[in-house]
Design a protein around this motif. Structure first.
Motif, PDB file in Angstrom:
ATOM      1  N   CYS A   6       0.845  -1.193   0.000  1.00 52.57           N
ATOM      2  CA  CYS A   6       0.000   0.000   0.000  1.00 52.57           C
ATOM      3  C   CYS A   6       0.882   1.246   0.000  1.00 52.57           C
ATOM      4  O   CYS A   6       1.760   1.383   0.850  1.00 52.57           O
ATOM      5  CB  CYS A   6      -0.918  -0.003   1.225  1.00 52.57           C
ATOM      6  SG  CYS A   6      -2.094   1.383   1.253  1.00 52.57           S
ATOM      7  N   PHE A   7       0.652   2.144  -0.959  1.00 54.21           N
ATOM      8  CA  PHE A   7       1.362   3.411  -1.054  1.00 54.21           C
ATOM      9  C   PHE A   7       0.562   4.473  -0.307  1.00 54.21           C
ATOM     10  O   PHE A   7      -0.664   4.529  -0.454  1.00 54.21           O
ATOM     11  CB  PHE A   7       1.520   3.826  -2.520  1.00 54.21           C
ATOM     12  CG  PHE A   7       2.406   2.914  -3.299  1.00 54.21           C
ATOM     13  CD1 PHE A   7       3.780   3.117  -3.334  1.00 54.21           C
ATOM     14  CD2 PHE A   7       1.878   1.833  -3.990  1.00 54.21           C
ATOM     15  CE1 PHE A   7       4.604   2.264  -4.052  1.00 54.21           C
ATOM     16  CE2 PHE A   7       2.698   0.977  -4.707  1.00 54.21           C
ATOM     17  CZ  PHE A   7       4.063   1.190  -4.739  1.00 54.21           C
ATOM     18  N   VAL A   8       1.252   5.323   0.460  1.00 51.08           N
ATOM     19  CA  VAL A   8       0.550   6.317   1.268  1.00 51.08           C
ATOM     20  C   VAL A   8       1.173   7.702   1.107  1.00 51.08           C
ATOM     21  O   VAL A   8       2.384   7.867   1.276  1.00 51.08           O
ATOM     22  CB  VAL A   8       0.546   5.915   2.760  1.00 51.08           C
ATOM     23  CG1 VAL A   8      -0.229   6.936   3.590  1.00 51.08           C
ATOM     24  CG2 VAL A   8      -0.044   4.520   2.947  1.00 51.08           C
ATOM     25  N   CYS A   9       0.312   8.683   0.795  1.00 50.10           N
ATOM     26  CA  CYS A   9       0.715  10.088   0.801  1.00 50.10           C
ATOM     27  C   CYS A   9      -0.268  10.843   1.692  1.00 50.10           C
ATOM     28  O   CYS A   9      -0.892  10.247   2.573  1.00 50.10           O
ATOM     29  CB  CYS A   9       0.788  10.656  -0.622  1.00 50.10           C
ATOM     30  SG  CYS A   9      -0.792  10.873  -1.465  1.00 50.10           S
ATOM     31  N   ASN A  12      -4.175  11.140  -0.818  1.00 47.37           N
ATOM     32  CA  ASN A  12      -4.451  10.032  -1.738  1.00 47.37           C
ATOM     33  C   ASN A  12      -5.083  10.495  -3.041  1.00 47.37           C
ATOM     34  O   ASN A  12      -5.946   9.837  -3.603  1.00 47.37           O
ATOM     35  CB  ASN A  12      -5.311   8.963  -1.048  1.00 47.37           C
ATOM     36  CG  ASN A  12      -5.386   7.644  -1.805  1.00 47.37           C
ATOM     37  OD1 ASN A  12      -6.437   7.018  -1.848  1.00 47.37           O
ATOM     38  ND2 ASN A  12      -4.299   7.197  -2.390  1.00 47.37           N
ATOM     39  N   SER A  16       0.387   9.068  -4.066  1.00 50.88           N
ATOM     40  CA  SER A  16       0.150   7.637  -3.823  1.00 50.88           C
ATOM     41  C   SER A  16      -0.669   6.970  -4.925  1.00 50.88           C
ATOM     42  O   SER A  16      -0.347   5.838  -5.300  1.00 50.88           O
ATOM     43  CB  SER A  16      -0.448   7.386  -2.436  1.00 50.88           C
ATOM     44  OG  SER A  16      -1.665   8.056  -2.251  1.00 50.88           O
ATOM     45  N   PRO A  17      -1.696   7.620  -5.505  1.00 51.03           N
ATOM     46  CA  PRO A  17      -2.359   6.946  -6.627  1.00 51.03           C
ATOM     47  C   PRO A  17      -1.441   6.812  -7.846  1.00 51.03           C
ATOM     48  O   PRO A  17      -1.532   5.843  -8.606  1.00 51.03           O
ATOM     49  CB  PRO A  17      -3.578   7.810  -6.935  1.00 51.03           C
ATOM     50  CG  PRO A  17      -3.414   9.066  -6.188  1.00 51.03           C
ATOM     51  CD  PRO A  17      -2.406   8.835  -5.102  1.00 51.03           C
ATOM     52  N   GLU A  20       0.756   3.884  -7.011  1.00 49.33           N
ATOM     53  CA  GLU A  20      -0.049   2.662  -7.135  1.00 49.33           C
ATOM     54  C   GLU A  20      -0.174   2.235  -8.590  1.00 49.33           C
ATOM     55  O   GLU A  20       0.036   1.073  -8.943  1.00 49.33           O
ATOM     56  CB  GLU A  20      -1.436   2.895  -6.533  1.00 49.33           C
ATOM     57  CG  GLU A  20      -2.397   1.743  -6.739  1.00 49.33           C
ATOM     58  CD  GLU A  20      -3.820   2.053  -6.310  1.00 49.33           C
ATOM     59  OE1 GLU A  20      -4.670   1.153  -6.485  1.00 49.33           O
ATOM     60  OE2 GLU A  20      -4.103   3.163  -5.814  1.00 49.33           O
ATOM     61  N   ASP A  39      -2.323  -1.201  -3.696  1.00 48.05           N
ATOM     62  CA  ASP A  39      -3.324  -0.159  -3.517  1.00 48.05           C
ATOM     63  C   ASP A  39      -2.685   1.066  -2.891  1.00 48.05           C
ATOM     64  O   ASP A  39      -1.463   1.132  -2.756  1.00 48.05           O
ATOM     65  CB  ASP A  39      -4.541  -0.653  -2.737  1.00 48.05           C
ATOM     66  CG  ASP A  39      -4.264  -1.025  -1.300  1.00 48.05           C
ATOM     67  OD1 ASP A  39      -3.124  -0.856  -0.828  1.00 48.05           O
ATOM     68  OD2 ASP A  39      -5.188  -1.491  -0.624  1.00 48.05           O
ATOM     69  N   SER A  40      -3.508   2.059  -2.530  1.00 49.33           N
ATOM     70  CA  SER A  40      -2.981   3.288  -1.955  1.00 49.33           C
ATOM     71  C   SER A  40      -4.003   3.922  -1.032  1.00 49.33           C
ATOM     72  O   SER A  40      -5.186   3.576  -1.058  1.00 49.33           O
ATOM     73  CB  SER A  40      -2.578   4.271  -3.061  1.00 49.33           C
ATOM     74  OG  SER A  40      -3.713   4.717  -3.774  1.00 49.33           O
ATOM     75  N   HIS A  69      -9.155   5.675 -10.037  1.00 52.95           N
ATOM     76  CA  HIS A  69      -8.780   5.758  -8.624  1.00 52.95           C
ATOM     77  C   HIS A  69      -9.900   6.380  -7.796  1.00 52.95           C
ATOM     78  O   HIS A  69     -10.577   7.291  -8.252  1.00 52.95           O
ATOM     79  CB  HIS A  69      -7.514   6.598  -8.468  1.00 52.95           C
ATOM     80  CG  HIS A  69      -7.111   6.825  -7.056  1.00 52.95           C
ATOM     81  ND1 HIS A  69      -6.573   5.822  -6.267  1.00 52.95           N
ATOM     82  CD2 HIS A  69      -7.194   7.913  -6.266  1.00 52.95           C
ATOM     83  CE1 HIS A  69      -6.341   6.307  -5.070  1.00 52.95           C
ATOM     84  NE2 HIS A  69      -6.706   7.569  -5.036  1.00 52.95           N
ATOM     85  N   LEU A  88       5.468   8.162   0.942  1.00 53.05           N
ATOM     86  CA  LEU A  88       6.015   8.993  -0.122  1.00 53.05           C
ATOM     87  C   LEU A  88       6.951  10.087   0.385  1.00 53.05           C
ATOM     88  O   LEU A  88       7.736  10.628  -0.386  1.00 53.05           O
ATOM     89  CB  LEU A  88       4.884   9.600  -0.963  1.00 53.05           C
ATOM     90  CG  LEU A  88       4.337   8.701  -2.080  1.00 53.05           C
ATOM     91  CD1 LEU A  88       5.308   8.550  -3.210  1.00 53.05           C
ATOM     92  CD2 LEU A  88       3.842   7.360  -1.626  1.00 53.05           C
TER      93      LEU A  88
END
Length: 163
Positions: A6-9, A12, A16-17, A20, A39-40, A69, A88
């Motif tokens: 999972c990517f996180v900013c 979102n 992060s998208p 992703e 996912d993110s 997204h 991120l």
């Protein structure tokens, strides 16, 4: 067994998208899409239910990536089902490690650019939200550069699990 990333900013809708979408394309090209879930999410919920920022969508589509997204907020309860949480920037890294229920969960959190040997000490992907399209293009370049190293690390875990 599925390996989950999972990517996180922050919200979102930008970084992060983008990460992703790019990483999902790398995973698919590597033939691992049946074993790796991507996912993110955001550290905040301001944009929950919204699509990605139009500039993110434009840069992704220009790069040949999927731009579908819906934003959502990261929840501490997700740590139990995730194998890797990719922050991120350092602010996200601190927030996610603070949210982690256990030390083991905190160790799952890594900075995206730590997978790019050319990044040196500059491991943050800057937030492009308040700038122009060039910031989003720069973000995409950083995400693409780190995705190769991240894929190698994920492949090692996935293939190690299969052994």
């Amino acid at each position: 067994m599925t390996y989950r990333v999972c990517f996180v900013c922050t919200g979102n809708i930008c970084r992060s998208p983008m990460a992703e979408s790019v990483f999902r394309a790398h995973v698919a090209r590597a033939g691992l899409d049946d074993r790796v879930e991507v996912d993110s999410a955001g550290t905040g919920g301001w944009h929950e239910g919204a699509g990605a920022d139009p500039r993110t969508v434009a840069v992704l589509e220009d790069g040949g990536y999927d731009s579908n997204h819906t934003a959502r907020q990261f929840r501490a309860s997700w740590f139990s089902r995730l194998d890797l949480v990719i922050a991120l920037d350092h602010g996200h890294l601190r927030e996610l490690r603070r949210l982690a229920p256990t030390e083991e969960d905190a160790r799952k959190v890594r900075l995206l650019r730590s997978y790019d040997p050319a990044a040196g000490d500059d491991l943050d992907v800057p937030d492009p939200y308040y700038g122009g399209i060039d910031g989003f293009e720069g973000c995409l370049e950083m995400v693409e550069a780190a995705s190769t190293g991240l894929l190698a690390a994920v492949r090692e875990h996935v293939e190690g699990r299969a052994a």
